[in-house]
Scaffold this active site. Structure first.
Site, short mmCIF file in Angstrom:
data_model
loop_
_atom_site.label_atom_id
_atom_site.label_comp_id
_atom_site.label_asym_id
_atom_site.label_seq_id
_atom_site.Cartn_x
_atom_site.Cartn_y
_atom_site.Cartn_z
N GLY A 86 -13.70 20.46 53.57
CA GLY A 86 -12.61 19.50 53.47
C GLY A 86 -11.39 19.87 54.29
O GLY A 86 -11.38 20.81 55.07
N CYS A 87 -10.32 19.10 54.07
CA CYS A 87 -9.12 19.23 54.87
C CYS A 87 -8.37 20.52 54.52
O CYS A 87 -8.55 21.09 53.46
CB CYS A 87 -8.22 18.02 54.62
SG CYS A 87 -7.88 17.72 52.90
N GLY A 88 -7.50 20.94 55.44
CA GLY A 88 -6.72 22.15 55.19
C GLY A 88 -7.63 23.33 54.94
O GLY A 88 -7.50 24.05 53.96
N ILE A 154 -1.50 19.58 52.51
CA ILE A 154 -2.49 18.88 53.33
C ILE A 154 -3.91 19.17 52.83
O ILE A 154 -4.82 18.36 52.99
CB ILE A 154 -2.34 19.30 54.82
CG1 ILE A 154 -3.17 18.41 55.73
CG2 ILE A 154 -2.68 20.76 55.03
CD1 ILE A 154 -2.65 17.00 55.85
N HIS A 157 -7.44 22.21 48.08
CA HIS A 157 -7.53 23.52 47.44
C HIS A 157 -6.20 24.27 47.54
O HIS A 157 -5.85 25.04 46.65
CB HIS A 157 -8.67 24.35 48.06
CG HIS A 157 -8.76 24.26 49.53
ND1 HIS A 157 -9.45 23.26 50.17
CD2 HIS A 157 -8.22 25.03 50.51
CE1 HIS A 157 -9.35 23.43 51.48
NE2 HIS A 157 -8.62 24.48 51.71
#
Length: 254
Positions: A86-88, A154, A157
């Site tokens: 996922g992102c970040g 962003i 997690h």
């Protein structure tokens, strides 16, 4: 046409006891909370007192942390890194096998689904970075009094690490807290919740099969697609009372 600003992310290098962990993509707000939350989630600290110093240099993009002298640097950093989805993008030192050794959650407050939906709505209305730019994730803890604390980033997690960091820095008792998040509940997200001891985790989106299996094993209640007046039940541990049953979608947790 309405226009919003772009979400911001920065490369931040985390150094612990002179050892570089990784470079993380982070939103700069609440970085000290993120440090405490990430280190706790990864088993590098057990409480806030285990951190001696945190030096944040936003200009150079480096966070330098000194932990207590009894921290076994060689043992921790000899573990294999697992990069999160996922992102970040983040990194964890825990595998699914490691997470299964966490303590099972044996206590926890009971909530009505209508209460979760209400708090989820309040969460959405009080997420300034998301409202300003969109494209941001948030994590929120709800205390027994109903008081809410929100952290945004962003990365989903990263947001959870920030809210865990806030909780351990303020010595909050996990059994009395509800965790709400905007992001997908994957196994690494569930592992963070399990490490801290949240009895109930709820999200506006889905939980993965691996996360649900882990939640069952560790006795954590998981609710997904918490939107409007509906939700999906992934576990059935008795901590969420479905007082709007006709509006609740069933889920196959297998």
């Amino acid at each position: 046409m309405n226009q919003k600003g772009c979400p911001e992310e920065y490369p931040i290098t985390l150094v612990v006891n002179d050892f570089e962990i990784a470079v993380f993509q982070l939103t700069k707000q609440d970085l000290e909370d993120w440090v405490y939350g990430y280190l706790f989630s990864e088993g590098m600290i057990e409480c806030a007192a285990d951190v001696q110093t945190v030096l944040i240099n936003e200009e150079s993009g480096v966070i330098d942390v000194t932990l207590a002298t009894n921290f076994n640097t060689e043992k921790m950093f000899s573990k294999k890194k697992h990069y999160t989805a996922g992102c970040g993008r983040g990194v964890t030192f825990f595998s699914m096998t490691d997470v299964k050794t966490f303590n099972k959650v044996e206590v926890g407050k009971t909530y009505q689904l209508s209460y979760l939906l209400k708090k989820r709505s309040e969460f959405a209305r009080n997420s300034p970075l998301y409202l300003e730019s969109g494209g941001m994730h948030g994590a929120c803890i709800v205390e027994e009094s109903g008081a809410m604390t929100i952290r945004e980033d962003i990365g989903r997690h990263n947001a959870v690490d920030k809210i865990i960091g806030h909780a351990i820095r303020n010595e909050l008792e996990p059994s009395s807290l509800l965790l709400l998040t905007t992001g997908r509940i994957s196994y690494e997200m569930l592992s963070k919740a399990a490490k801290f001891g949240f009895p109930v985790v709820a999200s506006r989106t889905a939980a993965t099969k691996q996360a649900v299996q882990l939640a069952k094993y560790l006795n954590i209640e998981v609710v997904g697609y918490l939107r409007g007046r509906m939700a999906i039940q992934y576990t059935s541990l008795g901590r969420v009372i479905y007082d709007l049953e006709e509006r609740v979608l069933g889920a196959n947790p297998n």
